[in-house]
Write an enzyme that holds these catalytic residues in place. Structure first.
Site, mmCIF file in Angstrom:
data_model
loop_
_atom_site.group_PDB
_atom_site.id
_atom_site.type_symbol
_atom_site.label_atom_id
_atom_site.label_comp_id
_atom_site.label_asym_id
_atom_site.label_seq_id
_atom_site.Cartn_x
_atom_site.Cartn_y
_atom_site.Cartn_z
ATOM 1 N N GLU A 93 55.232 42.421 42.097
ATOM 2 C CA GLU A 93 56.702 42.820 41.618
ATOM 3 C C GLU A 93 57.687 41.735 41.527
ATOM 4 O OE1 GLU A 93 54.485 46.647 42.217
ATOM 5 O OE2 GLU A 93 54.711 44.718 43.330
ATOM 6 N N ALA B 85 50.944 48.394 36.746
ATOM 7 C CA ALA B 85 51.803 49.429 35.817
ATOM 8 C C ALA B 85 51.603 48.778 34.717
ATOM 9 C CB ALA B 85 53.136 49.765 36.480
ATOM 10 N N GLU C 277 49.746 50.514 45.340
ATOM 11 C CA GLU C 277 50.585 51.506 45.825
ATOM 12 C C GLU C 277 49.687 52.692 45.833
ATOM 13 O OE1 GLU C 277 55.174 50.389 44.796
ATOM 14 O OE2 GLU C 277 53.858 50.302 43.219
ATOM 15 N N GLY D 3 51.437 48.807 41.015
ATOM 16 C CA GLY D 3 51.205 50.137 41.187
ATOM 17 C C GLY D 3 49.857 50.547 41.569
#
Length: 259
Positions: A134, A65, A114, A111
């Site tokens: 993360e 991200a 994910e 992300g």
């Protein structure tokens, strides 16, 4: 039409490519919104029966991200970021009735992993690296990573991957069951298209029902077996069922109308 993604369509296969190579295809707010619109449009397009999702270039699928967008967020803003992202993109893809294949062509981190896990299944190139780093930033995966990774690789492996913030390579991802196939970079999209062409031969209505039934087994408070029974019954009322069974009895190839 889009700033950060590319769309191409061949036969009934739509390919969505995340195209921010200078940022290693990192997900920012605008890219998430564009992906939502692209998936929504492709799902609504009756001539699209399979969607392939990949990243541009040879380095990254999605490297994570865009941290600069949320580094100063409050507790409430952080919660809203995860809730909106899950609803708008990650859960949206997972529950799409059109099958989605993630073709992981490089780094799929945070992300990015994910996003790949939200797809219905994944294939990877030999240079792919996957991980959820993360906790090294003082946060946890917020786009479904703590839920989908254990479903795919098991609780122990997911705990290790998340707690160490480490990366695994394509072969390890294959042995974990995180990806279904590993091929060299040049063969990645051709393999995705080959798998898509096999899917296209079957009933798109039945496939949508299968996705719904499979997903139900992972939802709290939902009896997946009952969903299967309902969806199985619903299939009997479709033109695809009539065509599929008739073709079988007549010993010919089915030509599904997708209704």
């Amino acid at each position: 039409m889009y700033t950060n993604i590319l769309i191409s369509k061949q036969n009934s296969i739509t390919t969505i490519t995340i195209n921010r190579p200078s940022k290693l295809n990192a997900l920012n707010k605008e890219t998430i919104e564009e992906l939502h619109e692209a998936f929504k449009a492709s799902d609504n397009d009756t001539s699209t029966t399979v969607i392939i999702l990949t990243g541009s270039g040879e380095k990254a699928f999605v490297a994570g991200a865009d941290i600069s967008e949320f580094a100063n967020f409050s507790v409430d803003q952080g919660g809203q970021l995860a809730a909106k992202g899950q609803q708008l993109l990650f859960d949206f893809i997972a529950n799409l009735s059109t099958p989605v294949i993630a073709a992981i062509n490089g780094f799929a981190l945070g992300g990015g992993l994910e996003l790949a896990m939200a797809a219905h299944f994944r294939i990877a190139s030999t240079n792919a690296k996957m991980g959820l780093p993360e906790v090294s930033l003082g946060v946890i995966p917020g786009y479904g990573g703590t839920q989908r990774l254990p479903q795919l690789v098991g609780k122990g492996r997911a705990m290790e991957m998340i707690m160490t913030a480490g990366m695994i390579d394509a072969d390890q991802a294959l042995s974990y069951g995180l990806v279904n196939h590993v091929v060299n970079q040049a063969a990645l999209l051709p393999l995705a298209e080959k798998l898509a062409s096999k899917i296209i031969n079957n009933s798109s209505i039945a496939i949508g029902s299968a996705i719904k039934a499979i997903n139900a087994g992972y939802e709290d408070g939902v009896n997946g077996y009952l969903t299967e029974i309902t969806e199985f019954g619903n299939c009997f009322g479709t033109e695809d069922f009539k065509e599929g069974t008739t073709a079988f009895l007549e010993k010919r190839k089915a030509d599904f109308p997708g209704k």
